[in-house]
Design a protein around this motif. Structure first.
Motif, PDB file in Angstrom:
ATOM      1  N   ASP A 258      35.366  43.768  48.185  1.00  0.00           N
ATOM      2  CA  ASP A 258      34.758  42.486  48.536  1.00  0.00           C
ATOM      3  C   ASP A 258      34.893  41.530  47.350  1.00  0.00           C
ATOM      4  O   ASP A 258      34.233  41.698  46.331  1.00  0.00           O
ATOM      5  CB  ASP A 258      33.276  42.694  48.884  1.00  0.00           C
ATOM      6  CG  ASP A 258      32.621  41.438  49.416  1.00  0.00           C
ATOM      7  OD1 ASP A 258      33.337  40.446  49.678  1.00  0.00           O
ATOM      8  OD2 ASP A 258      31.392  41.442  49.578  1.00  0.00           O
ATOM      9  N   GLU A 259      35.789  40.538  47.485  1.00  0.00           N
ATOM     10  CA  GLU A 259      36.040  39.547  46.428  1.00  0.00           C
ATOM     11  C   GLU A 259      36.255  40.246  45.071  1.00  0.00           C
ATOM     12  O   GLU A 259      35.517  40.010  44.114  1.00  0.00           O
ATOM     13  CB  GLU A 259      34.862  38.567  46.338  1.00  0.00           C
ATOM     14  CG  GLU A 259      34.585  37.791  47.614  1.00  0.00           C
ATOM     15  CD  GLU A 259      35.523  36.603  47.817  1.00  0.00           C
ATOM     16  OE1 GLU A 259      36.466  36.445  47.023  1.00  0.00           O
ATOM     17  OE2 GLU A 259      35.319  35.839  48.768  1.00  0.00           O
ATOM     18  N   PRO A 260      37.285  41.083  44.952  1.00  0.00           N
ATOM     19  CA  PRO A 260      37.419  41.936  43.763  1.00  0.00           C
ATOM     20  C   PRO A 260      37.706  41.201  42.468  1.00  0.00           C
ATOM     21  O   PRO A 260      37.518  41.770  41.393  1.00  0.00           O
ATOM     22  CB  PRO A 260      38.582  42.866  44.135  1.00  0.00           C
ATOM     23  CG  PRO A 260      39.370  42.102  45.146  1.00  0.00           C
ATOM     24  CD  PRO A 260      38.357  41.331  45.935  1.00  0.00           C
ATOM     25  N   THR A 261      38.167  39.933  42.531  1.00  0.00           N
ATOM     26  CA  THR A 261      38.515  39.229  41.287  1.00  0.00           C
ATOM     27  C   THR A 261      37.834  37.871  41.163  1.00  0.00           C
ATOM     28  O   THR A 261      38.206  37.068  40.305  1.00  0.00           O
ATOM     29  CB  THR A 261      40.044  39.011  41.188  1.00  0.00           C
ATOM     30  OG1 THR A 261      40.456  38.060  42.181  1.00  0.00           O
ATOM     31  CG2 THR A 261      40.806  40.306  41.393  1.00  0.00           C
ATOM     32  N   SER A 262      36.836  37.615  41.978  1.00  0.00           N
ATOM     33  CA  SER A 262      36.290  36.255  42.084  1.00  0.00           C
ATOM     34  C   SER A 262      35.680  35.724  40.790  1.00  0.00           C
ATOM     35  O   SER A 262      35.702  34.522  40.538  1.00  0.00           O
ATOM     36  CB  SER A 262      35.249  36.188  43.202  1.00  0.00           C
ATOM     37  OG  SER A 262      34.167  37.050  42.916  1.00  0.00           O
ATOM     38  N   SER A 263      35.148  36.605  39.947  1.00  0.00           N
ATOM     39  CA  SER A 263      34.455  36.156  38.747  1.00  0.00           C
ATOM     40  C   SER A 263      35.309  36.254  37.486  1.00  0.00           C
ATOM     41  O   SER A 263      34.798  36.080  36.374  1.00  0.00           O
ATOM     42  CB  SER A 263      33.175  36.977  38.551  1.00  0.00           C
ATOM     43  OG  SER A 263      33.495  38.350  38.401  1.00  0.00           O
ATOM     44  N   LEU A 264      36.608  36.519  37.654  1.00  0.00           N
ATOM     45  CA  LEU A 264      37.462  36.790  36.503  1.00  0.00           C
ATOM     46  C   LEU A 264      38.333  35.595  36.131  1.00  0.00           C
ATOM     47  O   LEU A 264      38.666  34.752  36.977  1.00  0.00           O
ATOM     48  CB  LEU A 264      38.365  37.989  36.804  1.00  0.00           C
ATOM     49  CG  LEU A 264      37.660  39.292  37.196  1.00  0.00           C
ATOM     50  CD1 LEU A 264      38.698  40.367  37.473  1.00  0.00           C
ATOM     51  CD2 LEU A 264      36.690  39.744  36.114  1.00  0.00           C
ATOM     52  N   ASP A 265      38.733  35.540  34.855  1.00  0.00           N
ATOM     53  CA  ASP A 265      39.698  34.533  34.428  1.00  0.00           C
ATOM     54  C   ASP A 265      41.076  34.912  34.966  1.00  0.00           C
ATOM     55  O   ASP A 265      41.291  36.016  35.464  1.00  0.00           O
ATOM     56  CB  ASP A 265      39.725  34.419  32.904  1.00  0.00           C
ATOM     57  CG  ASP A 265      40.104  35.732  32.227  1.00  0.00           C
ATOM     58  OD1 ASP A 265      41.269  36.155  32.349  1.00  0.00           O
ATOM     59  OD2 ASP A 265      39.227  36.355  31.601  1.00  0.00           O
ATOM     60  N   MET A 266      42.036  33.982  34.868  1.00  0.00           N
ATOM     61  CA  MET A 266      43.334  34.175  35.508  1.00  0.00           C
ATOM     62  C   MET A 266      44.055  35.423  35.012  1.00  0.00           C
ATOM     63  O   MET A 266      44.611  36.189  35.802  1.00  0.00           O
ATOM     64  CB  MET A 266      44.211  32.934  35.280  1.00  0.00           C
ATOM     65  CG  MET A 266      45.554  32.980  35.996  1.00  0.00           C
ATOM     66  SD  MET A 266      45.367  33.187  37.798  1.00  0.00           S
ATOM     67  CE  MET A 266      44.610  31.599  38.205  1.00  0.00           C
ATOM     68  N   GLU A 267      44.043  35.658  33.706  1.00  0.00           N
ATOM     69  CA  GLU A 267      44.748  36.825  33.168  1.00  0.00           C
ATOM     70  C   GLU A 267      44.129  38.127  33.673  1.00  0.00           C
ATOM     71  O   GLU A 267      44.843  39.045  34.099  1.00  0.00           O
ATOM     72  CB  GLU A 267      44.721  36.788  31.638  1.00  0.00           C
ATOM     73  CG  GLU A 267      45.517  37.910  30.995  1.00  0.00           C
ATOM     74  CD  GLU A 267      45.558  37.812  29.481  1.00  0.00           C
ATOM     75  OE1 GLU A 267      46.029  38.773  28.839  1.00  0.00           O
ATOM     76  OE2 GLU A 267      45.124  36.774  28.931  1.00  0.00           O
ATOM     77  N   SER A 268      42.794  38.213  33.656  1.00  0.00           N
ATOM     78  CA  SER A 268      42.113  39.421  34.150  1.00  0.00           C
ATOM     79  C   SER A 268      42.322  39.587  35.648  1.00  0.00           C
ATOM     80  O   SER A 268      42.488  40.704  36.150  1.00  0.00           O
ATOM     81  CB  SER A 268      40.619  39.341  33.842  1.00  0.00           C
ATOM     82  OG  SER A 268      40.387  39.281  32.453  1.00  0.00           O
ATOM     83  N   LYS A 269      42.315  38.453  36.363  1.00  0.00           N
ATOM     84  CA  LYS A 269      42.520  38.479  37.816  1.00  0.00           C
ATOM     85  C   LYS A 269      43.873  39.106  38.162  1.00  0.00           C
ATOM     86  O   LYS A 269      43.973  39.998  39.004  1.00  0.00           O
ATOM     87  CB  LYS A 269      42.436  37.044  38.351  1.00  0.00           C
ATOM     88  CG  LYS A 269      42.521  36.899  39.859  1.00  0.00           C
ATOM     89  CD  LYS A 269      42.592  35.435  40.252  1.00  0.00           C
ATOM     90  CE  LYS A 269      41.277  34.719  40.006  1.00  0.00           C
ATOM     91  NZ  LYS A 269      40.365  34.862  41.165  1.00  0.00           N
ATOM     92  N   GLU A 270      44.924  38.648  37.482  1.00  0.00           N
ATOM     93  CA  GLU A 270      46.259  39.154  37.775  1.00  0.00           C
ATOM     94  C   GLU A 270      46.390  40.624  37.369  1.00  0.00           C
ATOM     95  O   GLU A 270      47.089  41.397  38.035  1.00  0.00           O
ATOM     96  CB  GLU A 270      47.311  38.291  37.083  1.00  0.00           C
ATOM     97  CG  GLU A 270      47.401  36.886  37.684  1.00  0.00           C
ATOM     98  CD  GLU A 270      48.513  36.045  37.080  1.00  0.00           C
ATOM     99  OE1 GLU A 270      49.247  36.562  36.207  1.00  0.00           O
ATOM    100  OE2 GLU A 270      48.650  34.879  37.481  1.00  0.00           O
ATOM    101  N   GLU A 271      45.720  41.016  36.287  1.00  0.00           N
ATOM    102  CA  GLU A 271      45.728  42.423  35.870  1.00  0.00           C
ATOM    103  C   GLU A 271      45.103  43.307  36.947  1.00  0.00           C
ATOM    104  O   GLU A 271      45.640  44.366  37.302  1.00  0.00           O
ATOM    105  CB  GLU A 271      44.960  42.589  34.560  1.00  0.00           C
ATOM    106  CG  GLU A 271      44.867  44.035  34.096  1.00  0.00           C
ATOM    107  CD  GLU A 271      43.885  44.234  32.947  1.00  0.00           C
ATOM    108  OE1 GLU A 271      43.741  45.380  32.508  1.00  0.00           O
ATOM    109  OE2 GLU A 271      43.250  43.261  32.520  1.00  0.00           O
ATOM    110  N   ILE A 272      43.946  42.888  37.490  1.00  0.00           N
ATOM    111  CA  ILE A 272      43.270  43.668  38.534  1.00  0.00           C
ATOM    112  C   ILE A 272      44.117  43.721  39.792  1.00  0.00           C
ATOM    113  O   ILE A 272      44.216  44.765  40.456  1.00  0.00           O
ATOM    114  CB  ILE A 272      41.885  43.080  38.827  1.00  0.00           C
ATOM    115  CG1 ILE A 272      40.958  43.236  37.614  1.00  0.00           C
ATOM    116  CG2 ILE A 272      41.261  43.749  40.061  1.00  0.00           C
ATOM    117  CD1 ILE A 272      40.692  44.668  37.206  1.00  0.00           C
TER     118      ILE A 272
END
Length: 237
Positions: free
Chosen positions: A150-164
């Motif tokens: 459920d919204e697994p990357t919503s609170s992350l910055d772009m670099e962390s988002k792409e890593e996840i």
């Protein structure tokens, strides 16, 4: 193994969310549900995992049990006082897996998620991306047939988002399980989804992802053209 949605209706007070909904989720695929806020994405996730009971109809698990469905929530629900290794062992303890097996499974998972150097660190000290990796690890450690994010990357910055996002694809390919992802992020949906589902008129409308087999998709014009198309579909009522 499949999840079948059969003649499902769901109504909250006087608001009809889903009406006569039928759909089958197949194994070894990634489904991504997108749509504007308030359209019913999280409600559908709760129905799919049987956290909510439909007003009519049913959700049928074929050839597996409810114990094989895991959910990782947006706020990750990690206990901040636990060490990373203990947080990953927790689902196995709940399922009363033997201690030796717990250690073996968690050691492998720490390596897969690049968390080995953080194993003895407390969850409260982790960055957002690190904590999200631990949360996803809690979902993976019991090797679920269906993993819901459920919204697994919503609170992350772009670099962390792409890593996840890369991690999600890597682990799904390794385990061959089915993922069901709720997101409001159009690029995330296009990057992750084999099949993208739009909620419109109390129904699910599937859209096959034509860019999923492209290499280096984020550098591809076709990928961003599909994102534009998908954004228009989401906005269309």
């Amino acid at each position: 193994m499949e999840i079948q949605i059969k003649n499902l209706n769901f109504q909250f007070k006087n608001n009809i969310i889903f009406q006569n909904l039928n759909y089958t989720f197949q194994e070894n695929k990634i489904y991504v549900l997108v749509g504007p806020s308030g359209v019913g994405k999280s409600t559908f996730l709760d129905l799919l995992t049987k956290s909510l009971t439909p007003s009519q109809g049913e959700v049928i698990y074929h050839d597996f049990s409810a114990q094989e469905v895991m959910t990782v929530f947006q706020n990750n629900q990690l206990f901040p006082w636990l060490k990373v290794i203990d947080a990953l062992r927790l689902p196995l303890k709940i399922q009363k897996v033997a201690k030796e097996q717990q250690i073996t499974k968690v050691k492998t998972l720490l390596e897969d998620l690049n968390l080995t150097p953080l194993a003895e660190q407390k969850v409260a000290t982790l960055s957002g991306g690190q904590a999200q990796r631990v949360a996803i690890g809690q979902g993976l450690v019991v090797k679920p047939s269906f993993l819901c994010l459920d919204e697994p990357t919503s609170s992350l910055d772009m670099e962390s988002k792409e890593e996840i996002q890369r991690l999600i694809l890597q682990e799904q390919k390794k385990h061959g399980n089915t993922l069901f992802i709720v997101t409001h992020d159009i690029e995330e949906a296009a990057f992750l989804g084999d099949e993208i589902l739009l909620i419109r008129n109390q129904q699910l409308h599937p859209l096959t992802n034509p860019t999923k087999t492209l290499r280096e998709r984020r550098d591809s014009l076709d990928f961003y053209e599909f994102c534009i198309q998908l954004r228009k579909e989401v906005r269309r009522r």
